[in-house]
Design a protein around this motif. Structure first.
Motif, PDB file in Angstrom:
ATOM      1  N   MET A   1      82.430  71.052  84.150  1.00 39.27           N
ATOM      2  CA  MET A   1      81.127  70.991  83.495  1.00 39.27           C
ATOM      3  C   MET A   1      80.113  70.342  84.443  1.00 39.27           C
ATOM      4  SD  MET A   1      79.984  68.802  80.117  1.00 39.27           S
ATOM      5  CE  MET A   1      81.324  69.418  79.112  1.00 39.27           C
ATOM      6  N   THR A   2      79.034  71.055  84.775  1.00 35.04           N
ATOM      7  CA  THR A   2      78.000  70.492  85.625  1.00 35.04           C
ATOM      8  C   THR A   2      77.048  69.645  84.781  1.00 35.04           C
ATOM      9  OG1 THR A   2      76.595  72.428  85.318  1.00 35.04           O
ATOM     10  CG2 THR A   2      78.109  72.442  87.203  1.00 35.04           C
ATOM     11  N   GLY A   3      76.360  68.737  85.428  1.00 31.61           N
ATOM     12  CA  GLY A   3      75.414  67.879  84.732  1.00 31.61           C
ATOM     13  C   GLY A   3      75.593  66.433  85.122  1.00 31.61           C
ATOM     14  N   HIS A   4      74.929  65.551  84.373  1.00 31.83           N
ATOM     15  CA  HIS A   4      75.002  64.126  84.674  1.00 31.83           C
ATOM     16  C   HIS A   4      74.779  63.327  83.403  1.00 31.83           C
ATOM     17  CE1 HIS A   4      70.626  64.634  84.618  1.00 31.83           C
ATOM     18  NE2 HIS A   4      70.565  63.336  84.380  1.00 31.83           N
ATOM     19  N   VAL A   5      75.074  62.043  83.503  1.00 29.06           N
ATOM     20  CA  VAL A   5      74.787  61.078  82.435  1.00 29.06           C
ATOM     21  C   VAL A   5      73.559  60.281  82.838  1.00 29.06           C
ATOM     22  CG1 VAL A   5      75.610  59.017  81.221  1.00 29.06           C
ATOM     23  CG2 VAL A   5      77.191  60.903  81.713  1.00 29.06           C
ATOM     24  N   LEU A   6      72.662  60.089  81.902  1.00 25.81           N
ATOM     25  CA  LEU A   6      71.509  59.209  82.083  1.00 25.81           C
ATOM     26  C   LEU A   6      71.785  57.907  81.348  1.00 25.81           C
ATOM     27  CD1 LEU A   6      68.576  58.601  82.938  1.00 25.81           C
ATOM     28  CD2 LEU A   6      67.836  59.707  80.801  1.00 25.81           C
ATOM     29  N   ALA A   7      71.893  56.810  82.101  1.00 28.59           N
ATOM     30  CA  ALA A   7      72.070  55.483  81.510  1.00 28.59           C
ATOM     31  C   ALA A   7      70.727  54.772  81.543  1.00 28.59           C
ATOM     32  CB  ALA A   7      73.114  54.697  82.293  1.00 28.59           C
ATOM     33  N   VAL A   8      70.354  54.160  80.426  1.00 31.39           N
ATOM     34  CA  VAL A   8      69.032  53.557  80.295  1.00 31.39           C
ATOM     35  C   VAL A   8      69.188  52.100  79.893  1.00 31.39           C
ATOM     36  CG1 VAL A   8      66.767  53.720  79.201  1.00 31.39           C
ATOM     37  CG2 VAL A   8      68.125  55.799  79.553  1.00 31.39           C
ATOM     38  N   GLY A   9      68.860  51.184  80.811  1.00 29.70           N
ATOM     39  CA  GLY A   9      68.991  49.785  80.450  1.00 29.70           C
ATOM     40  C   GLY A   9      69.020  48.850  81.641  1.00 29.70           C
ATOM     41  N   GLU A  10      69.408  47.609  81.370  1.00 29.34           N
ATOM     42  CA  GLU A  10      69.247  46.537  82.337  1.00 29.34           C
ATOM     43  C   GLU A  10      70.226  46.598  83.501  1.00 29.34           C
ATOM     44  OE1 GLU A  10      71.989  44.849  79.086  1.00 29.34           O
ATOM     45  OE2 GLU A  10      70.212  46.128  79.163  1.00 29.34           O
ATOM     46  N   ALA A  11      69.695  46.270  84.685  1.00 29.50           N
ATOM     47  CA  ALA A  11      70.469  45.942  85.871  1.00 29.50           C
ATOM     48  C   ALA A  11      69.942  44.600  86.346  1.00 29.50           C
ATOM     49  CB  ALA A  11      70.303  47.004  86.949  1.00 29.50           C
ATOM     50  N   LEU A  12      70.831  43.703  86.727  1.00 26.01           N
ATOM     51  CA  LEU A  12      70.409  42.345  87.050  1.00 26.01           C
ATOM     52  C   LEU A  12      71.445  41.675  87.934  1.00 26.01           C
ATOM     53  CD1 LEU A  12      72.490  40.834  84.958  1.00 26.01           C
ATOM     54  CD2 LEU A  12      70.670  41.195  83.314  1.00 26.01           C
ATOM     55  N   VAL A  13      71.228  40.396  88.212  1.00 28.41           N
ATOM     56  CA  VAL A  13      72.193  39.607  88.972  1.00 28.41           C
ATOM     57  C   VAL A  13      72.860  38.610  88.031  1.00 28.41           C
ATOM     58  CG1 VAL A  13      72.487  37.876  90.783  1.00 28.41           C
ATOM     59  CG2 VAL A  13      71.044  39.879  91.191  1.00 28.41           C
TER      60      VAL A  13
END
Length: 312
Positions: free
Chosen positions: A1-13
């Motif tokens: 299956m072609t495509g991707h996941v879109l993750a929406v949210g925080e990235a931090l340390v």
């Protein structure tokens, strides 16, 4: 299956403080950890986040790039990169304090996700702080609602009381997001905070009776239980020596999305198939999730395994 996941949210340390007084900085953030897990498992994934153009932001960007996570354009628009101070107890469990700002970059739209070689957006994942902290939280809810026409929507409340506030105020907002989601993963600790004294599996049953096709409750070292139209399935977690639990739930969530992808259950066109998923498939999904989480807790920080580490 072609495509991707879109993750929406925080990235931090994450500034991790250990019981012996030592400290270490690790890139992290709940949604970034999910994206990282998917990237390490060989999946195409894009992350819409909010980083600064600073040294900490460079640390996070390098960490994500090493695991083939692509950032959505505009994800570097923050004044500074956010920090979470994680204090570990003697059992490796973490409590958090936050210095965090969050909003959704303008380019984070599932309908734009088919550009380049990424293919269509098969799933949109969100949760944790990003789904509760304004101004981004309102944008997240709108994005999740619009994504349902083309993608599977997944959500992990991953509660952070130190920044989210009172459970009574958070609860209806969590339930609103559950109602927009095809798949929900939630820990028993989160459910105890949201619904004190209530059986977590009973909450999962109630949620699953609404929109979600699948609700999974993680039980820490005991494993996980899933509720779907096909019934309830419980699996035990592998026995490992726990170094810390940072990122364990997020790696479980990433593995769950990976498993759904493997079984051709992502995308709005597969919603009916997901709704009728059988118990045997759910068990296979959960076994993959606990295997990935077990590797994560066996080493320091949010450091999920690569595909070859769990398939050897």
């Amino acid at each position: 299956m072609t495509g991707h996941v879109l993750a929406v949210g925080e990235a931090l340390v994450d500034q991790v403080r250990r019981p012996d007084g030592s400290t270490a900085d690790h890139p992290g953030g709940s949604i970034a950890n999910v994206a990282l897990t998917l990237g390490r498992l060989g999946r195409r994934v894009r992350l819409a986040t909010w980083l600064g153009r600073d040294e900490r932001g460079d640390l996070v960007r390098g960490w994500l790039a090493e695991s083939d996570v692509r950032l959505v354009d505009g994800s570097d628009g923050a004044e500074r990169t956010s920090v979470a101070a994680a204090t570990l107890d003697e059992n490796g469990s973490a409590t958090y304090d936050f210095d965090l700002t969050w909003q959704v970059p303008d380019a984070a739209r599932p309908e734009d996700g088919g550009s380049g070689d990424d293919g269509p957006t098969l799933a949109v994942h969100t949760g944790s702080i990003a789904a509760m902290l304004e101004p981004g939280a309102g944008q997240v809810r709108g994005l999740l609602e619009s994504a349902r026409s083309s993608a599977t929507t997944t959500y992990d409340p991953n509660a952070r009381p130190a920044i989210m506030g009172d459970a009574a105020e958070v609860r209806p907002r969590v339930e609103e997001l559950v109602a927009l989601s095809d798949v929900v993963k939630v820990s028993d600790e989160d459910l105890e905070w949201l619904y004190p004294g209530t059986d977590p599996v009973e909450v999962a049953r109630r949620w699953q009776a609404g929109t979600p096709a699948l609700v999974v409750v993680t039980l820490g070292g005991k494993g996980a239980v899933a509720v779907s139209a096909g019934g309830e399935v419980e699996v035990q977690a592998p026995r490992v020596e726990v170094v810390d639990t940072v990122g364990a739930g997020d790696s479980f969530m990433g593995a769950l999305i990976d498993g759904l992808w493997e079984h051709d259950l992502l995308g709005a066109a597969r919603r009916d198939a997901l709704r009728s998923v059988d118990a045997a498939t759910v068990r296979t999904l959960l076994e993959g999730c606990v295997a990935v989480a077990a590797v994560t807790v066996s080493r320091a920080g949010a450091n999920p395994p690569r595909r070859e580490e769990i398939s050897a």
